[in-house]
Write an enzyme that holds these catalytic residues in place. Sequence first.
Site, mmCIF file in Angstrom:
data_model
loop_
_atom_site.group_PDB
_atom_site.id
_atom_site.type_symbol
_atom_site.label_atom_id
_atom_site.label_comp_id
_atom_site.label_asym_id
_atom_site.label_seq_id
_atom_site.Cartn_x
_atom_site.Cartn_y
_atom_site.Cartn_z
ATOM 1 N N GLY A 26 0.824 -1.220 0.000
ATOM 2 C CA GLY A 26 0.000 0.000 0.000
ATOM 3 C C GLY A 26 0.848 1.255 0.000
ATOM 4 O O GLY A 26 0.518 2.240 0.664
ATOM 5 N N ARG A 31 0.624 5.769 -1.929
ATOM 6 C CA ARG A 31 0.333 7.107 -1.377
ATOM 7 C C ARG A 31 0.340 7.039 0.149
ATOM 8 O O ARG A 31 0.545 5.977 0.736
ATOM 9 C CB ARG A 31 -1.003 7.629 -1.900
ATOM 10 C CG ARG A 31 -2.194 6.776 -1.493
ATOM 11 C CD ARG A 31 -3.424 7.158 -2.306
ATOM 12 N NE ARG A 31 -4.542 6.281 -2.006
ATOM 13 C CZ ARG A 31 -5.492 6.549 -1.121
ATOM 14 N NH1 ARG A 31 -5.466 7.673 -0.446
ATOM 15 N NH2 ARG A 31 -6.476 5.696 -0.919
ATOM 16 N N ASP A 58 -3.100 -7.368 -4.953
ATOM 17 C CA ASP A 58 -4.019 -7.193 -3.831
ATOM 18 C C ASP A 58 -3.523 -8.066 -2.665
ATOM 19 O O ASP A 58 -3.401 -9.291 -2.832
ATOM 20 C CB ASP A 58 -5.416 -7.642 -4.287
ATOM 21 C CG ASP A 58 -6.478 -7.347 -3.269
ATOM 22 O OD1 ASP A 58 -6.185 -7.359 -2.056
ATOM 23 O OD2 ASP A 58 -7.627 -7.118 -3.691
ATOM 24 N N VAL A 59 -3.248 -7.463 -1.521
ATOM 25 C CA VAL A 59 -2.701 -8.250 -0.405
ATOM 26 C C VAL A 59 -3.674 -9.318 0.110
ATOM 27 O O VAL A 59 -3.274 -10.247 0.788
ATOM 28 C CB VAL A 59 -2.227 -7.364 0.783
ATOM 29 C CG1 VAL A 59 -1.041 -6.512 0.394
ATOM 30 C CG2 VAL A 59 -3.363 -6.520 1.351
ATOM 31 N N ASN A 111 1.710 -2.246 5.455
ATOM 32 C CA ASN A 111 1.098 -0.931 5.625
ATOM 33 C C ASN A 111 -0.297 -0.837 4.993
ATOM 34 O O ASN A 111 -1.108 -0.026 5.437
ATOM 35 C CB ASN A 111 2.025 0.125 4.989
ATOM 36 C CG ASN A 111 1.340 1.460 4.811
ATOM 37 O OD1 ASN A 111 1.204 2.238 5.749
ATOM 38 N ND2 ASN A 111 0.862 1.729 3.586
ATOM 39 N N TYR A 166 -12.485 -1.936 11.841
ATOM 40 C CA TYR A 166 -11.099 -1.441 11.766
ATOM 41 C C TYR A 166 -10.355 -1.730 13.075
ATOM 42 O O TYR A 166 -9.224 -2.221 13.057
ATOM 43 C CB TYR A 166 -11.150 0.054 11.464
ATOM 44 C CG TYR A 166 -9.809 0.718 11.262
ATOM 45 C CD1 TYR A 166 -9.092 0.538 10.077
ATOM 46 C CD2 TYR A 166 -9.267 1.563 12.226
ATOM 47 C CE1 TYR A 166 -7.867 1.164 9.883
ATOM 48 C CE2 TYR A 166 -8.049 2.192 12.039
ATOM 49 C CZ TYR A 166 -7.345 1.994 10.864
ATOM 50 O OH TYR A 166 -6.135 2.618 10.673
ATOM 51 N N ALA A 170 -11.004 -4.009 15.301
ATOM 52 C CA ALA A 170 -10.787 -5.461 15.440
ATOM 53 C C ALA A 170 -9.638 -5.905 14.552
ATOM 54 O O ALA A 170 -8.800 -6.726 14.959
ATOM 55 C CB ALA A 170 -12.062 -6.220 15.081
ATOM 56 N N LYS A 209 -7.049 -4.154 13.624
ATOM 57 C CA LYS A 209 -5.768 -3.674 14.150
ATOM 58 C C LYS A 209 -5.406 -4.380 15.458
ATOM 59 O O LYS A 209 -4.231 -4.615 15.731
ATOM 60 C CB LYS A 209 -5.815 -2.147 14.334
ATOM 61 C CG LYS A 209 -6.001 -1.376 13.013
ATOM 62 C CD LYS A 209 -4.881 -1.625 12.015
ATOM 63 C CE LYS A 209 -4.970 -0.724 10.795
ATOM 64 N NZ LYS A 209 -3.878 -0.972 9.834
ATOM 65 N N ILE A 231 -2.911 10.630 12.114
ATOM 66 C CA ILE A 231 -1.845 11.055 11.201
ATOM 67 C C ILE A 231 -2.502 11.725 9.991
ATOM 68 O O ILE A 231 -3.458 11.183 9.420
ATOM 69 C CB ILE A 231 -1.005 9.843 10.727
ATOM 70 C CG1 ILE A 231 -0.494 9.014 11.917
ATOM 71 C CG2 ILE A 231 0.138 10.303 9.824
ATOM 72 C CD1 ILE A 231 0.446 9.716 12.876
HETATM 73 P P1 NAP Z 1 -4.262 5.672 2.683
HETATM 74 O O1 NAP Z 1 -3.757 7.022 2.338
HETATM 75 O O2 NAP Z 1 -5.683 5.318 2.418
HETATM 76 O O3 NAP Z 1 -3.308 4.591 1.961
HETATM 77 C C1 NAP Z 1 -3.558 3.212 2.036
HETATM 78 C C2 NAP Z 1 -2.859 2.538 0.889
HETATM 79 O O4 NAP Z 1 -3.167 1.136 0.922
HETATM 80 C C3 NAP Z 1 -3.332 3.061 -0.461
HETATM 81 O O5 NAP Z 1 -2.230 3.246 -1.321
HETATM 82 C C4 NAP Z 1 -4.254 1.949 -0.932
HETATM 83 O O6 NAP Z 1 -4.360 1.834 -2.328
HETATM 84 C C5 NAP Z 1 -3.526 0.716 -0.398
HETATM 85 N N1 NAP Z 1 -4.372 -0.459 -0.400
HETATM 86 C C6 NAP Z 1 -5.700 -0.535 -0.070
HETATM 87 N N2 NAP Z 1 -6.139 -1.796 -0.242
HETATM 88 C C7 NAP Z 1 -5.083 -2.528 -0.670
HETATM 89 C C8 NAP Z 1 -4.922 -3.907 -1.031
HETATM 90 N N3 NAP Z 1 -5.945 -4.766 -0.971
HETATM 91 N N4 NAP Z 1 -3.719 -4.327 -1.469
HETATM 92 C C9 NAP Z 1 -2.667 -3.458 -1.552
HETATM 93 N N5 NAP Z 1 -2.757 -2.159 -1.226
HETATM 94 C C10 NAP Z 1 -3.964 -1.697 -0.788
HETATM 95 O O7 NAP Z 1 -4.025 5.366 4.222
HETATM 96 P P2 NAP Z 1 -2.890 5.861 5.233
HETATM 97 O O8 NAP Z 1 -3.493 6.863 6.121
HETATM 98 O O9 NAP Z 1 -1.642 6.169 4.505
HETATM 99 O O10 NAP Z 1 -2.721 4.532 6.109
HETATM 100 C C11 NAP Z 1 -1.657 3.606 5.922
HETATM 101 C C12 NAP Z 1 -1.717 2.621 7.074
HETATM 102 O O11 NAP Z 1 -1.628 3.316 8.316
HETATM 103 C C13 NAP Z 1 -3.015 1.819 7.138
HETATM 104 O O12 NAP Z 1 -2.765 0.493 7.539
HETATM 105 C C14 NAP Z 1 -3.808 2.531 8.208
HETATM 106 O O13 NAP Z 1 -4.747 1.691 8.823
HETATM 107 C C15 NAP Z 1 -2.698 2.922 9.157
HETATM 108 N N6 NAP Z 1 -3.028 4.032 10.058
HETATM 109 C C16 NAP Z 1 -3.323 5.263 9.569
HETATM 110 C C17 NAP Z 1 -3.624 6.295 10.470
HETATM 111 C C18 NAP Z 1 -3.937 7.680 10.013
HETATM 112 O O14 NAP Z 1 -4.237 8.518 10.878
HETATM 113 N N7 NAP Z 1 -3.873 7.994 8.728
HETATM 114 C C19 NAP Z 1 -3.636 6.032 11.827
HETATM 115 C C20 NAP Z 1 -3.340 4.773 12.286
HETATM 116 C C21 NAP Z 1 -3.027 3.769 11.386
HETATM 117 P P3 NAP Z 1 -5.311 2.828 -3.199
HETATM 118 O O15 NAP Z 1 -4.809 4.202 -3.018
HETATM 119 O O16 NAP Z 1 -5.026 2.426 -4.556
HETATM 120 O O17 NAP Z 1 -6.676 2.626 -2.652
#
Ligand code: NAP
Length: 247
Positions: free
Chosen positions: A12, A15, A63-64, A90, A155, A157, A159, A188
């Site tokens: 992932g 972005r 796709d993971v 990620n 979500y 559950a 994590k 974040i």
């Molecule tokens: P994001 O901007 O939505 O990025 C998630 C990435 O994962 C995207 O590039 C998405 O692809 C990709 N993805 C989704 N489904 C996938 C799949 N089946 N196979 C491969 N890639 C896939 O989210 P983020 O905020 O950067 O979050 C990244 C990680 O941090 C996540 O695990 C999230 O739960 C965790 N996290 C985030 C926050 C926060 O505040 N942002 C807080 C705690 C934890 P597409 O763009 O193509 O959909």
Amino acid sequence: MELTGKTAIITGAGRGIGKVIAQKLAQLGANIVINDIPSSEDADKTAAQINKDGGKAIVIKGDVRSSEDVQALVDGTKETFGSIDILVNNAGITRDTLMMKMSEKDWDDVLDINLKGAFNCIKAVTRIMMKQRSGSILNVASVVGVMGNAGQANYSASKAGLIGLTKSAAKELAPRGITCNAIAPGFIQSDMTEKLSENVKELYMSNIPLKRFGTPEDVGNVVAFLVSENANYITGQVLHIDGGLVM
Ligand code: NAP
């Protein structure tokens, strides 16, 4: 910190936080494999940017959720770079709503990507890392996996499950010199949190002692440490990156 000669898969990573983690590990000298969903154009842009900045990155989409896609990701990485030293799980999604309104699909999609996806990737890299007798696995969990959150039962559950998976993998893989840790980011700034309402953002802010939201760079810096040799006596841990939200 020095990652020259190491190869890292980041799922992932087209972005958001994953992209910044990939850039950070590339700056430290690692060969980078950017994974994202098959239709992602961001993945190609991220890899192009890393290569332009002097790093070394390739893209292997998949796709993971799919064990076949994940095997192709691992095989392609091994073929190109010869080893797999770092895996950052990620990839993650949210499908937020109250439980009484949550569809079975919303539940399954979140659990399949966030938890089963990480399991697929760990399972696929394990054989290679065990042969090498070294490796570092980092799972991106969340504070809500520790504290729960209304409207995020699926979500949270996923994590919380990821934290259990991290500790089990740490115990199973330690005899072969492989570490497995998790990070639990709080709020974040990213596309994922941009979707939240101003009310929810204000509520989060009021509970963050450091009085600011985190940045993807805050996360990237900690990941870089945890996957580096400086952290090779740390395993099975969950490190919060949340400005003090949970303590
Ligand atoms: P994001 O901007 O939505 O990025 C998630 C990435 O994962 C995207 O590039 C998405 O692809 C990709 N993805 C989704 N489904 C996938 C799949 N089946 N196979 C491969 N890639 C896939 O989210 P983020 O905020 O950067 O979050 C990244 C990680 O941090 C996540 O695990 C999230 O739960 C965790 N996290 C985030 C926050 C926060 O505040 N942002 C807080 C705690 C934890 P597409 O763009 O193509 O959909």
